[in-house]
Design a protein around this motif. Structure first.
Motif, PDB file in Angstrom:
ATOM      1  N   ASN A  56      61.210  -6.151  11.735  1.00 47.62           N
ATOM      2  CA  ASN A  56      62.676  -6.249  11.613  1.00 47.62           C
ATOM      3  C   ASN A  56      62.887  -7.418  10.611  1.00 47.62           C
ATOM      4  O   ASN A  56      63.964  -7.209  10.112  1.00 47.62           O
ATOM      5  CB  ASN A  56      63.183  -6.666  13.148  1.00 47.62           C
ATOM      6  CG  ASN A  56      64.695  -6.486  13.293  1.00 47.62           C
ATOM      7  OD1 ASN A  56      65.365  -7.344  13.363  1.00 47.62           O
ATOM      8  ND2 ASN A  56      65.376  -5.550  13.256  1.00 47.62           N
ATOM      9  N   ASP A 127      70.993 -10.827  11.625  1.00 43.83           N
ATOM     10  CA  ASP A 127      70.151 -10.920  12.593  1.00 43.83           C
ATOM     11  C   ASP A 127      68.912 -10.093  12.535  1.00 43.83           C
ATOM     12  O   ASP A 127      69.039  -8.998  12.627  1.00 43.83           O
ATOM     13  CB  ASP A 127      70.971 -10.629  14.078  1.00 43.83           C
ATOM     14  CG  ASP A 127      70.011 -10.218  15.257  1.00 43.83           C
ATOM     15  OD1 ASP A 127      70.219  -9.374  15.939  1.00 43.83           O
ATOM     16  OD2 ASP A 127      68.582 -10.699  15.206  1.00 43.83           O
ATOM     17  N   ALA A 128      67.903 -10.730  12.117  1.00 44.20           N
ATOM     18  CA  ALA A 128      66.626 -10.090  11.955  1.00 44.20           C
ATOM     19  C   ALA A 128      65.413 -10.522  12.781  1.00 44.20           C
ATOM     20  O   ALA A 128      64.300 -10.507  12.008  1.00 44.20           O
ATOM     21  CB  ALA A 128      66.337  -9.812  10.414  1.00 44.20           C
ATOM     22  N   ILE A 129      65.643 -10.782  14.062  1.00 48.38           N
ATOM     23  CA  ILE A 129      64.747 -11.375  14.785  1.00 48.38           C
ATOM     24  C   ILE A 129      63.896 -10.332  15.397  1.00 48.38           C
ATOM     25  O   ILE A 129      62.728 -10.061  15.132  1.00 48.38           O
ATOM     26  CB  ILE A 129      65.341 -12.241  16.056  1.00 48.38           C
ATOM     27  CG1 ILE A 129      66.372 -13.370  15.268  1.00 48.38           C
ATOM     28  CG2 ILE A 129      64.166 -13.026  16.670  1.00 48.38           C
ATOM     29  CD1 ILE A 129      67.169 -14.231  16.116  1.00 48.38           C
ATOM     30  N   PHE A 130      64.251  -9.276  16.153  1.00 50.52           N
ATOM     31  CA  PHE A 130      63.607  -8.172  17.003  1.00 50.52           C
ATOM     32  C   PHE A 130      64.469  -6.997  16.859  1.00 50.52           C
ATOM     33  O   PHE A 130      65.770  -6.843  16.622  1.00 50.52           O
ATOM     34  CB  PHE A 130      63.575  -8.830  18.555  1.00 50.52           C
ATOM     35  CG  PHE A 130      62.661  -9.742  18.879  1.00 50.52           C
ATOM     36  CD1 PHE A 130      63.195 -10.844  19.668  1.00 50.52           C
ATOM     37  CD2 PHE A 130      61.753 -10.150  18.066  1.00 50.52           C
ATOM     38  CE1 PHE A 130      62.913 -12.041  19.854  1.00 50.52           C
ATOM     39  CE2 PHE A 130      60.693 -11.300  18.520  1.00 50.52           C
ATOM     40  CZ  PHE A 130      61.672 -12.379  19.481  1.00 50.52           C
ATOM     41  N   SER A 158      73.633  -7.218  13.070  1.00 45.68           N
ATOM     42  CA  SER A 158      72.205  -6.916  13.493  1.00 45.68           C
ATOM     43  C   SER A 158      71.455  -6.013  12.951  1.00 45.68           C
ATOM     44  O   SER A 158      72.172  -4.783  12.724  1.00 45.68           O
ATOM     45  CB  SER A 158      72.231  -6.680  15.293  1.00 45.68           C
ATOM     46  OG  SER A 158      72.501  -7.991  15.874  1.00 45.68           O
ATOM     47  N   ILE A 159      70.454  -6.123  12.434  1.00 52.44           N
ATOM     48  CA  ILE A 159      69.445  -5.044  11.886  1.00 52.44           C
ATOM     49  C   ILE A 159      68.846  -4.196  13.159  1.00 52.44           C
ATOM     50  O   ILE A 159      68.160  -4.772  13.961  1.00 52.44           O
ATOM     51  CB  ILE A 159      68.432  -5.661  10.910  1.00 52.44           C
ATOM     52  CG1 ILE A 159      69.336  -6.368   9.808  1.00 52.44           C
ATOM     53  CG2 ILE A 159      67.632  -4.638  10.461  1.00 52.44           C
ATOM     54  CD1 ILE A 159      68.177  -6.901   8.825  1.00 52.44           C
ATOM     55  N   ILE A 161      68.822  -3.372  15.982  1.00 55.45           N
ATOM     56  CA  ILE A 161      69.330  -3.577  17.334  1.00 55.45           C
ATOM     57  C   ILE A 161      69.529  -4.995  17.695  1.00 55.45           C
ATOM     58  O   ILE A 161      69.140  -5.864  16.822  1.00 55.45           O
ATOM     59  CB  ILE A 161      68.137  -3.381  18.540  1.00 55.45           C
ATOM     60  CG1 ILE A 161      67.337  -1.667  18.191  1.00 55.45           C
ATOM     61  CG2 ILE A 161      68.363  -3.636  19.733  1.00 55.45           C
ATOM     62  CD1 ILE A 161      66.392  -1.457  18.778  1.00 55.45           C
ATOM     63  N   PRO A 162      70.594  -5.209  18.313  1.00 53.78           N
ATOM     64  CA  PRO A 162      70.879  -6.571  18.411  1.00 53.78           C
ATOM     65  C   PRO A 162      69.465  -7.346  19.217  1.00 53.78           C
ATOM     66  O   PRO A 162      68.936  -6.892  20.118  1.00 53.78           O
ATOM     67  CB  PRO A 162      71.954  -6.822  19.637  1.00 53.78           C
ATOM     68  CG  PRO A 162      72.829  -5.464  19.590  1.00 53.78           C
ATOM     69  CD  PRO A 162      71.392  -4.509  19.105  1.00 53.78           C
ATOM     70  N   SER A 163      69.117  -8.560  18.354  1.00 53.78           N
ATOM     71  CA  SER A 163      67.978  -9.076  18.960  1.00 53.78           C
ATOM     72  C   SER A 163      67.801  -9.663  20.428  1.00 53.78           C
ATOM     73  O   SER A 163      68.988 -10.280  20.645  1.00 53.78           O
ATOM     74  CB  SER A 163      67.381 -10.312  17.836  1.00 53.78           C
ATOM     75  OG  SER A 163      67.221  -9.848  16.713  1.00 53.78           O
TER      76      SER A 163
END
Ligand SMILES: NC(=O)C1=CN([C@@H]2O[C@H](COP(=O)(O)OP(=O)(O)OC[C@H]3O[C@@H](n4cnc5c(N)ncnc54)[C@H](OP(=O)(O)O)[C@@H]3O)[C@@H](O)[C@H]2O)[C@@H](O)CC1
Ligand SMILES: [K+]
Length: 220
Positions: A56, A127-130, A158-159, A161-163
């Motif tokens: 992600n 948002d590219a955390i999870f 968010s990429i 899915i929302p992390s």
């Protein structure tokens, strides 16, 4: 519309990459362009890319590289151990390091304060955390970062899915990004489709995962 759970999505991803030999870096690139093509670049000129170090995050690094290439103001915030980064993350991270010095690791409470103050200078958070790799409660520095994002009131994309949000919509992992817009890769995720709050804020984009891989795991 095909709606998938987390396990099915990961099986499809893995089959596309390992059996059909679709290079994962190609999927990451297509994912980054899918997000880029959904951004109004006339009004969005300054970006905070907030990424962890899985794929992600790899999508986020590829997007950062593409935004830097067109001259956008980009600050990159890494939350997670770069020593554990995925191959695809590192490929684009290496380029980002050549293109900007505005790359910051968030590890301590002081880093959180720095992150919070710096957000005042940007108008879009990525948002590219999870994504589909989220597999346990969000805690520690990750939960602080997500809270800062949510308190910032900055437009957040968010990429995939929302992390912090469970792909299947069944688990409560503590906290998640209150996304304004979600670009989800290839197939609609079950948890997002059945959540009326997120369902109207999501687009699903083809990133080149072959129908042959989808057909293998989806029984229509
Ligand atoms: N090649 C592909 O498959 C493609 C994938 N794509 C993109 O990649 C995404 C899936 O990537 P991913 O599988 O690397 O996991 P991701 O969501 O980045 O998480 C990273 C790691 O975080 C960890 N972790 C989990 N929960 C945690 C927690 N609560 N707190 C702290 N850490 C936690 C966990 O690692 P662990 O700690 O368990 O070793 C996990 O591995 C997908 O959503 C899409 O955006 C697309 O580009 C298409 C091609
Ligand atoms: K995400």
């Amino acid at each position: 519309m095909i709606i998938v759970d987390r396990e099915t999505m990961k099986n499809i991803d893995a089959y596309a990459i390992n059996e059909l030999k679709i290079p994962s870096i190609c999927l990451v690139e297509r994912a980054s362009l899918a997000v880029l093509n959904n951004i109004n670049l006339d009004i969005r000129n300054s970006f905070g890319i907030v990424a962890s170090v899985g794929n992600n995050g790899a999508d986020g690094m590829a997007l950062a590289r593409n935004l830097l290439s067109i001259g956008k103001k980009v600050e990159i915030y890494i939350v997670g151990d770069i020593k554990k980064a995925s191959t695809d993350f590192l490929i684009n991270f290496e380029s980002c390091k050549k293109m900007t010095d505005k790359i910051f690791e968030i590890r301590t409470i002081d880093d959180i304060e720095f992150f919070k103050n710096n957000l005042e200078k940007i108008n879009t958070i990525i948002d590219a955390i999870f994504g589909t790799g989220l597999n346990r409660t969000v805690s520690g520095i990750y939960s602080y970062v997500i809270e800062i994002i949510n308190l910032s009131n900055i437009f957040t994309i968010s990429i995939d899915i929302p992390s912090g949000y469970d792909c299947d919509g069944e688990m409560d992992f503590g906290t998640y990004v209150d996304s304004d817009f979600i670009v989800s890769m290839q197939l609609m995720k079950k948890g997002l489709y059945y959540d009326t709050y997120f369902r109207d804020k999501i687009v699903v984009e083809d990133i080149g995962i072959a129908q042959k891989a989808i057909d293998k795991f989806i029984n229509i």
